[in-house]
Scaffold this motif. Structure first.
Motif, PDB file in Angstrom:
ATOM      1  N   ILE A  15     -39.920 -22.864  -2.141  1.00 26.90           N
ATOM      2  CA  ILE A  15     -39.833 -22.661  -3.583  1.00 26.90           C
ATOM      3  C   ILE A  15     -38.613 -21.792  -3.867  1.00 26.90           C
ATOM      4  O   ILE A  15     -38.381 -20.794  -3.187  1.00 26.90           O
ATOM      5  CB  ILE A  15     -41.095 -21.966  -4.134  1.00 26.90           C
ATOM      6  N   ARG A  16     -37.843 -22.183  -4.884  1.00 31.45           N
ATOM      7  CA  ARG A  16     -36.697 -21.369  -5.321  1.00 31.45           C
ATOM      8  C   ARG A  16     -37.080 -20.635  -6.612  1.00 31.45           C
ATOM      9  O   ARG A  16     -37.565 -21.255  -7.565  1.00 31.45           O
ATOM     10  CB  ARG A  16     -35.472 -22.249  -5.555  1.00 31.45           C
ATOM     11  N   ALA A  17     -36.865 -19.310  -6.617  1.00 31.74           N
ATOM     12  CA  ALA A  17     -37.027 -18.488  -7.822  1.00 31.74           C
ATOM     13  C   ALA A  17     -35.644 -17.980  -8.201  1.00 31.74           C
ATOM     14  O   ALA A  17     -35.023 -17.239  -7.430  1.00 31.74           O
ATOM     15  CB  ALA A  17     -37.972 -17.322  -7.566  1.00 31.74           C
ATOM     16  N   GLN A  18     -35.153 -18.383  -9.361  1.00 34.21           N
ATOM     17  CA  GLN A  18     -33.762 -18.104  -9.734  1.00 34.21           C
ATOM     18  C   GLN A  18     -33.722 -17.513 -11.145  1.00 34.21           C
ATOM     19  O   GLN A  18     -34.381 -17.990 -12.060  1.00 34.21           O
ATOM     20  CB  GLN A  18     -32.952 -19.394  -9.686  1.00 34.21           C
ATOM     21  N   GLY A  19     -32.923 -16.446 -11.278  1.00 30.99           N
ATOM     22  CA  GLY A  19     -32.747 -15.821 -12.586  1.00 30.99           C
ATOM     23  C   GLY A  19     -32.736 -14.311 -12.474  1.00 30.99           C
ATOM     24  O   GLY A  19     -33.121 -13.732 -11.450  1.00 30.99           O
ATOM     25  N   LEU A  37     -36.650  -5.571  -2.142  1.00 33.63           N
ATOM     26  CA  LEU A  37     -36.191  -6.540  -1.147  1.00 33.63           C
ATOM     27  C   LEU A  37     -34.690  -6.402  -0.929  1.00 33.63           C
ATOM     28  O   LEU A  37     -33.914  -6.291  -1.879  1.00 33.63           O
ATOM     29  CB  LEU A  37     -36.507  -7.952  -1.643  1.00 33.63           C
ATOM     30  N   ASP A  38     -34.263  -6.367   0.348  1.00 35.56           N
ATOM     31  CA  ASP A  38     -32.840  -6.273   0.657  1.00 35.56           C
ATOM     32  C   ASP A  38     -32.417  -7.468   1.503  1.00 35.56           C
ATOM     33  O   ASP A  38     -33.237  -8.298   1.897  1.00 35.56           O
ATOM     34  CB  ASP A  38     -32.510  -4.952   1.371  1.00 35.56           C
ATOM     35  N   ARG A  39     -31.145  -7.563   1.799  1.00 33.20           N
ATOM     36  CA  ARG A  39     -30.618  -8.740   2.487  1.00 33.20           C
ATOM     37  C   ARG A  39     -30.945  -8.772   3.968  1.00 33.20           C
ATOM     38  O   ARG A  39     -30.734  -9.793   4.630  1.00 33.20           O
ATOM     39  CB  ARG A  39     -29.092  -8.809   2.297  1.00 33.20           C
ATOM     40  N   ASP A  40     -31.479  -7.684   4.509  1.00 30.25           N
ATOM     41  CA  ASP A  40     -31.756  -7.621   5.943  1.00 30.25           C
ATOM     42  C   ASP A  40     -33.239  -7.781   6.278  1.00 30.25           C
ATOM     43  O   ASP A  40     -33.624  -7.640   7.440  1.00 30.25           O
ATOM     44  CB  ASP A  40     -31.249  -6.296   6.519  1.00 30.25           C
ATOM     45  N   LEU A  58     -46.978 -16.763   2.060  1.00 27.51           N
ATOM     46  CA  LEU A  58     -45.576 -17.186   2.090  1.00 27.51           C
ATOM     47  C   LEU A  58     -44.691 -16.064   2.600  1.00 27.51           C
ATOM     48  O   LEU A  58     -45.124 -14.913   2.745  1.00 27.51           O
ATOM     49  CB  LEU A  58     -45.144 -17.611   0.688  1.00 27.51           C
ATOM     50  N   VAL A  59     -43.445 -16.412   2.868  1.00 26.65           N
ATOM     51  CA  VAL A  59     -42.440 -15.420   3.237  1.00 26.65           C
ATOM     52  C   VAL A  59     -41.234 -15.624   2.326  1.00 26.65           C
ATOM     53  O   VAL A  59     -40.784 -16.751   2.119  1.00 26.65           O
ATOM     54  CB  VAL A  59     -42.060 -15.507   4.738  1.00 26.65           C
ATOM     55  N   GLY A  60     -40.742 -14.517   1.718  1.00 24.71           N
ATOM     56  CA  GLY A  60     -39.646 -14.601   0.762  1.00 24.71           C
ATOM     57  C   GLY A  60     -38.455 -13.768   1.185  1.00 24.71           C
ATOM     58  O   GLY A  60     -38.598 -12.759   1.871  1.00 24.71           O
ATOM     59  N   TRP A  61     -37.256 -14.194   0.768  1.00 22.07           N
ATOM     60  CA  TRP A  61     -36.034 -13.463   1.097  1.00 22.07           C
ATOM     61  C   TRP A  61     -34.966 -13.744   0.047  1.00 22.07           C
ATOM     62  O   TRP A  61     -35.035 -14.720  -0.698  1.00 22.07           O
ATOM     63  CB  TRP A  61     -35.528 -13.856   2.489  1.00 22.07           C
ATOM     64  N   GLN A  62     -33.968 -12.852   0.004  1.00 20.57           N
ATOM     65  CA  GLN A  62     -32.835 -13.036  -0.903  1.00 20.57           C
ATOM     66  C   GLN A  62     -31.949 -14.164  -0.385  1.00 20.57           C
ATOM     67  O   GLN A  62     -31.535 -14.158   0.767  1.00 20.57           O
ATOM     68  CB  GLN A  62     -32.008 -11.754  -1.001  1.00 20.57           C
ATOM     69  N   HIS A  63     -31.663 -15.097  -1.283  1.00 23.83           N
ATOM     70  CA  HIS A  63     -30.781 -16.201  -0.894  1.00 23.83           C
ATOM     71  C   HIS A  63     -29.407 -16.064  -1.526  1.00 23.83           C
ATOM     72  O   HIS A  63     -28.411 -16.530  -0.967  1.00 23.83           O
ATOM     73  CB  HIS A  63     -31.411 -17.531  -1.304  1.00 23.83           C
ATOM     74  N   GLY A  64     -29.335 -15.448  -2.667  1.00 18.67           N
ATOM     75  CA  GLY A  64     -28.068 -15.266  -3.370  1.00 18.67           C
ATOM     76  C   GLY A  64     -28.300 -14.330  -4.536  1.00 18.67           C
ATOM     77  O   GLY A  64     -29.380 -13.747  -4.684  1.00 18.67           O
ATOM     78  N   ASP A  65     -27.295 -14.143  -5.354  1.00 21.15           N
ATOM     79  CA  ASP A  65     -27.449 -13.293  -6.523  1.00 21.15           C
ATOM     80  C   ASP A  65     -28.548 -13.852  -7.421  1.00 21.15           C
ATOM     81  O   ASP A  65     -28.523 -15.031  -7.793  1.00 21.15           O
ATOM     82  CB  ASP A  65     -26.135 -13.214  -7.299  1.00 21.15           C
ATOM     83  N   ASP A 121     -26.977 -16.550   9.703  1.00 16.17           N
ATOM     84  CA  ASP A 121     -26.094 -17.349  10.555  1.00 16.17           C
ATOM     85  C   ASP A 121     -25.474 -18.422   9.681  1.00 16.17           C
ATOM     86  O   ASP A 121     -25.993 -19.533   9.554  1.00 16.17           O
ATOM     87  CB  ASP A 121     -26.898 -17.959  11.701  1.00 16.17           C
ATOM     88  N   GLY A 122     -24.361 -18.080   9.045  1.00 14.00           N
ATOM     89  CA  GLY A 122     -23.765 -19.001   8.088  1.00 14.00           C
ATOM     90  C   GLY A 122     -24.705 -19.210   6.919  1.00 14.00           C
ATOM     91  O   GLY A 122     -25.143 -18.257   6.269  1.00 14.00           O
ATOM     92  N   ASP A 123     -25.060 -20.451   6.677  1.00 14.01           N
ATOM     93  CA  ASP A 123     -25.965 -20.779   5.573  1.00 14.01           C
ATOM     94  C   ASP A 123     -27.431 -20.691   5.978  1.00 14.01           C
ATOM     95  O   ASP A 123     -28.319 -20.950   5.148  1.00 14.01           O
ATOM     96  CB  ASP A 123     -25.674 -22.192   5.058  1.00 14.01           C
ATOM     97  N   ALA A 124     -27.708 -20.355   7.234  1.00  9.54           N
ATOM     98  CA  ALA A 124     -29.083 -20.284   7.726  1.00  9.54           C
ATOM     99  C   ALA A 124     -29.553 -18.835   7.785  1.00  9.54           C
ATOM    100  O   ALA A 124     -28.745 -17.902   7.885  1.00  9.54           O
ATOM    101  CB  ALA A 124     -29.185 -20.919   9.107  1.00  9.54           C
ATOM    102  N   VAL A 125     -30.867 -18.646   7.721  1.00  8.24           N
ATOM    103  CA  VAL A 125     -31.455 -17.331   7.948  1.00  8.24           C
ATOM    104  C   VAL A 125     -32.452 -17.448   9.090  1.00  8.24           C
ATOM    105  O   VAL A 125     -33.078 -18.486   9.298  1.00  8.24           O
ATOM    106  CB  VAL A 125     -32.146 -16.766   6.691  1.00  8.24           C
ATOM    107  N   LEU A 126     -32.573 -16.356   9.837  1.00  8.04           N
ATOM    108  CA  LEU A 126     -33.520 -16.267  10.941  1.00  8.04           C
ATOM    109  C   LEU A 126     -34.440 -15.095  10.639  1.00  8.04           C
ATOM    110  O   LEU A 126     -33.978 -13.952  10.555  1.00  8.04           O
ATOM    111  CB  LEU A 126     -32.777 -16.057  12.255  1.00  8.04           C
ATOM    112  N   ILE A 127     -35.726 -15.369  10.456  1.00  7.84           N
ATOM    113  CA  ILE A 127     -36.703 -14.356  10.072  1.00  7.84           C
ATOM    114  C   ILE A 127     -37.653 -14.129  11.243  1.00  7.84           C
ATOM    115  O   ILE A 127     -38.352 -15.056  11.681  1.00  7.84           O
ATOM    116  CB  ILE A 127     -37.493 -14.792   8.828  1.00  7.84           C
TER     117      ILE A 127
END
Length: 295
Positions: A15-19, A37-40, A58-65, A121-127
């Protein structure tokens, strides 16, 4: 170093949450703190009904601004997305099913890392996920058209057995509203923040934590023969009333490893069995983490 084994988790979605209000909105709906939530780091979280029962994990993370992604089993995604969308109202947050844009991979044999730390890792994330007693685990979420991670492939049963060995279970279609978070050790795994503000079901979850003892917990077992998520577990001394339910399971070496939510009183004597008091016996295994002490 040998590359981890990997599996495309085709039964997961995103799921994408944007705004501008995405973090604040999720903070008000889920069991974890999304404002910090931080980028790390990622956040393990639950989405509860007003009665405190888990509708999704679920597990959530920052994807962009102003953008947060949430990965979860696909069988709970549509209902969770629909229900979350009811509460957006005037918040500057748009929720969409982004499953087609991403591939979720499970990795087994990753380097030791604290659960929910995040590497990019580039466009990928490893959690990093909670580990089994023998191996690190992680989720890798990457663009759908990216190459499969290096390393040998594993089977869905390999991954499901490792999930159970790690003492972790995700809400699935058969277990929607079956558990208050503590029943599947969610607070011990980092999925509940008791200091944050209100969210649906918060009063029930807090009351379960602070008033009296918790009477049901996730435990790890082995059994001969197959099991299924949602299957009931019975105690030898009480064949009429289920003592618990299978929350996650997978076969390995001809035996089933399973994580089951069980009445703690049922662990004091007698035996536990799958499906009926005469079904396959469950053999207890140790949880790979400590549970919070009870008063």
């Amino acid at each position: 170093m040998t590359a981890p084994t990997s599996l495309r988790l085709a039964d997961w979605g995103v799921i994408r949450a944007q705004g501008a209000d995405a973090a604040r909105f999720l903070h008000g709906q889920l069991t974890q703190d999304f404002l910090l939530l931080d980028r790390d780091h990622a956040r393990l979280a639950g989405f509860c009904s007003p009665k405190g029962r888990l509708l999704a994990t679920l597990v959530g993370w920052q994807h962009g601004d102003d953008e947060i992604l949430l990965a979860l089993p696909a069988e709970t995604l549509a209902a969770a997305l629909k229900r979350l969308s009811l509460f957006v109202l005037r918040a500057k947050c748009r929720l969409t099913d982004a499953s087609a844009a991403f591939a979720v991979h499970g990795l087994l044999g990753t380097p030791a890392a604290e659960a929910w730390t995040l590497a990019r890792d580039g466009d990928a994330v490893l959690i990093a996920l909670p580990a089994t007693p023998d191996a690190g685990r992680a989720l890798r979420i990457q663009p759908a058209d990216a190459p499969v991670p290096a390393g040998a492939a594993m089977t869905p049963d390999d991954w499901a057995a490792a999930e159970a060995e790690a003492g972790m279970a995700w809400v699935r279609g058969a277990t929607i509203e079956a558990f208050v978070p503590q029943m599947i050790n969610f607070e011990a795994l980092g999925g509940v923040n008791f200091k944050k503000g209100c969210y649906p079901g918060q009063e029930v979850v807090a009351r379960s934590q602070y008033r009296g003892t918790i009477k049901r917990r996730l435990q790890v077992f082995e059994a001969d023969g197959a099991a299924s998520v949602g299957q009931e577990v019975f105690h030898s001394a009480d064949p009429e009333q289920p003592a618990g339910v299978v929350a996650g399971c997978g076969m390995r070496g001809g035996r089933t490893v399973l994580a089951a939510e069980i009445k703690l009183a049922a662990l004091d004597g007698g035996s536990l069995h799958l499906g009926s008091a005469g079904g396959p016996a469950l053999r207890p295994r140790a949880l790979p983490y400590d549970l919070p002490p009870q008063d």
